[in-house]
Design an enzyme around this catalytic site. Sequence first.
Site, PDB file in Angstrom:
ATOM      1  N   LYS A 172      -1.746 -10.707   2.979  1.00 26.28           N
ATOM      2  CA  LYS A 172      -0.758  -9.974   2.164  1.00 26.28           C
ATOM      3  C   LYS A 172      -0.210 -10.888   1.067  1.00 26.28           C
ATOM      4  O   LYS A 172      -0.074 -10.483  -0.095  1.00 26.28           O
ATOM      5  CB  LYS A 172       0.425  -9.511   3.024  1.00 26.28           C
ATOM      6  N   GLU A 175      -4.357  -5.705  17.178  1.00 27.94           N
ATOM      7  CA  GLU A 175      -3.214  -6.349  16.518  1.00 27.94           C
ATOM      8  C   GLU A 175      -2.294  -6.972  17.573  1.00 27.94           C
ATOM      9  O   GLU A 175      -1.635  -7.984  17.324  1.00 27.94           O
ATOM     10  CB  GLU A 175      -2.436  -5.338  15.648  1.00 27.94           C
ATOM     11  N   GLU A 203       0.842  -1.203   0.000  1.00 27.43           N
ATOM     12  CA  GLU A 203       0.000   0.000   0.000  1.00 27.43           C
ATOM     13  C   GLU A 203       0.874   1.248   0.000  1.00 27.43           C
ATOM     14  O   GLU A 203       0.659   2.198  -0.771  1.00 27.43           O
ATOM     15  CB  GLU A 203      -0.905   0.020   1.251  1.00 27.43           C
TER      16      GLU A 203
HETATM   17  O1  F6P Z   1      -0.324  -4.681   8.555  1.00 22.03           O
HETATM   18  C1  F6P Z   1       0.562  -5.026   9.520  1.00 22.03           C
HETATM   19  C2  F6P Z   1       1.764  -4.159   9.651  1.00 22.03           C
HETATM   20  O2  F6P Z   1       2.853  -4.995   9.622  1.00 22.03           O
HETATM   21  C3  F6P Z   1       1.707  -3.343  10.921  1.00 22.03           C
HETATM   22  O3  F6P Z   1       2.091  -4.023  12.040  1.00 22.03           O
HETATM   23  C4  F6P Z   1       2.574  -2.198  10.557  1.00 22.03           C
HETATM   24  O4  F6P Z   1       2.356  -1.141  11.434  1.00 22.03           O
HETATM   25  C5  F6P Z   1       2.119  -1.914   9.148  1.00 22.03           C
HETATM   26  O5  F6P Z   1       1.905  -3.200   8.606  1.00 22.03           O
HETATM   27  C6  F6P Z   1       3.042  -1.099   8.298  1.00 22.03           C
HETATM   28  O6  F6P Z   1       4.275  -1.708   8.108  1.00 22.03           O
HETATM   29  P1  F6P Z   1       5.503  -0.901   7.534  1.00 22.03           P
HETATM   30  O7  F6P Z   1       5.814   0.210   8.474  1.00 22.03           O
HETATM   31  O8  F6P Z   1       6.610  -1.905   7.434  1.00 22.03           O
HETATM   32  O9  F6P Z   1       5.123  -0.370   6.171  1.00 22.03           O
END
Ligand code: F6P
Length: 557
Positions: A521, A362, A222
């Site tokens: 994911k 979470e 994302e």
């Molecule tokens: O969706 C889970 C997660 O791993 C969270 O724990 C984390 O805060 C988020 O995705 C974003 O991850 P990153 O900072 O690595 O983009």
Amino acid sequence: MPLNTKLPFGSKALIARLNAHAERLGQARPRALYDGSASRYDALSFVVGATDESQLLLDCSRQRLDTPALEDLFQLAHEAGMPAAIHRLVSGAEVNATERRAALHMALRDPAQAPLSAAGCDVRPLVATERARLRAYVQGVLSGAIVGATGVAFRDVIQIGIGGSDLGVVMALQALKGYAQQSLRVHCVSNVDAAQLTDLLKDLNPATTLVLVCSKTFTTQETLSNARLARAWLIRALGESAVPQHVAAVSVNQAAMNVFGVGPTARFAMWDWVGGRYSLWSAIGLGLELAIGSAHFEQLLAGAHAMDLHFQSAPLHQNAPVILGLVGVWNRNFMGCAAHAVLPYTDRLNRFPAYLQQLIMESNGKTTRTNGLPVEWDTEAVLFGEPGSNAQHSFFQMLHQGTAAVSLDFLLPAVSPVGAQASQQLAISHCLAQAEAFALGFELNDVRVRLSEQGLADAAVEQLAPHKVHPGHRPSTIIAFRELSPRTLGMLIALYEHATFVKSVLWDINPFDQWGVELGKQLADSLAPVVRGEQRLAADSGLQQLVDRLTAWDNNG
Ligand code: F6P
């Protein structure tokens, strides 16, 4: 109905006593239990902090609890080894065993210099160096010493991140809106569909925009998708050479930041020993620090640190995070509350429930014990919430009269953040009225009397009265404070962080991993080429049929 609760810790005798308390209190009439006395308030309310400006008050007198039950909950905390668990957390032990990591978010807000090691490395100098670099960077941007490629000062920051790399900043930007600098606007973008970003870019000038990519891993789809779109937007207007001046980033992943073109002075470190949902205190908070300035940001850190010191040093029976955590376990495991609502009586905290959803669900949404065996007790409740005023006019009906058992936290500042104290007094009266109504309810006989007094005939009273009954016994905690400042916000967040940890200890689960987010994911990665039409699933696949329908709609649009 007694639940005959099991828990991983606590002697048989203690658990039997707790179950007996639950049965006894379950049978109590609301008015007998919540007697409105000063002595009940004194016994079940707790204050953290020395001065008016730095105090949080927890009023637990509307919990289905009394002193004997609470004393046995403290005993449960002792038998679960709470003091030792807190010590392990703060001293950098590998509390996140499945990822073989410490959880040292507290070090990010601790000015102490005594060495503190994670995986054999002293974290103190790392934290201090990065704090100094962040301060200098913020000062540079706000003073106009750090400018964009055309030599003009930045007016807008787009922070791109998701989950723990977004929610804390989004929540705190709203909470501390009154502390924001006028010269710089900070916008947050998280969702992958690009609607947020596209809408935002229409109003921004690339020459005066800083893109801040926040991703601990720098692999989150994302975030990378939005970051690439924002980078392309900058390049279209300013050329590729402008990227190092217009992009800042926070990550542990130096190689990915190199590829993205982040310059050496605009990249900030994260570490494995800081979990995403505990990372607002790190460079992930840069968007917030740019908005409110370093002095206010450091007050946020100081507030959280004050709560950390309290958590580490206060005896269990005066320890606010321990009490909040014990109340959470009581409601979940002994009172059968499968949901928990967080209800701020200030619009400034309108994203606080969303922030807590990640922090708490979470962390504690788990079914596997630390030893790998399945849990045999309920773990975290579903958390939801909304500013209380709005909620009163939507889902409060269900909370008052529905069949689901829901526990509640009211968040209540005494002072208006906008100088509208008469309006804040209305908010306070609504909050207190709701807390009373949830606890006391409105019994059938009282409803009958009220309707008769209103002049209804007996038959009409009998017809209407059952519909107006409120059973009461909806357990709530009022968390009150003088005003929502950086310091009190820091205390409030740390209070919930530690209460989440306390519950995880009592449930014997690891609150610092999040394996449950990985499967989706991975599937999204493998389905992306199918959705793009580059690959097909088996001809008889229902999923392929669905993709074909979506594709047809797209092509016919
Ligand atoms: O969706 C889970 C997660 O791993 C969270 O724990 C984390 O805060 C988020 O995705 C974003 O991850 P990153 O900072 O690595 O983009």
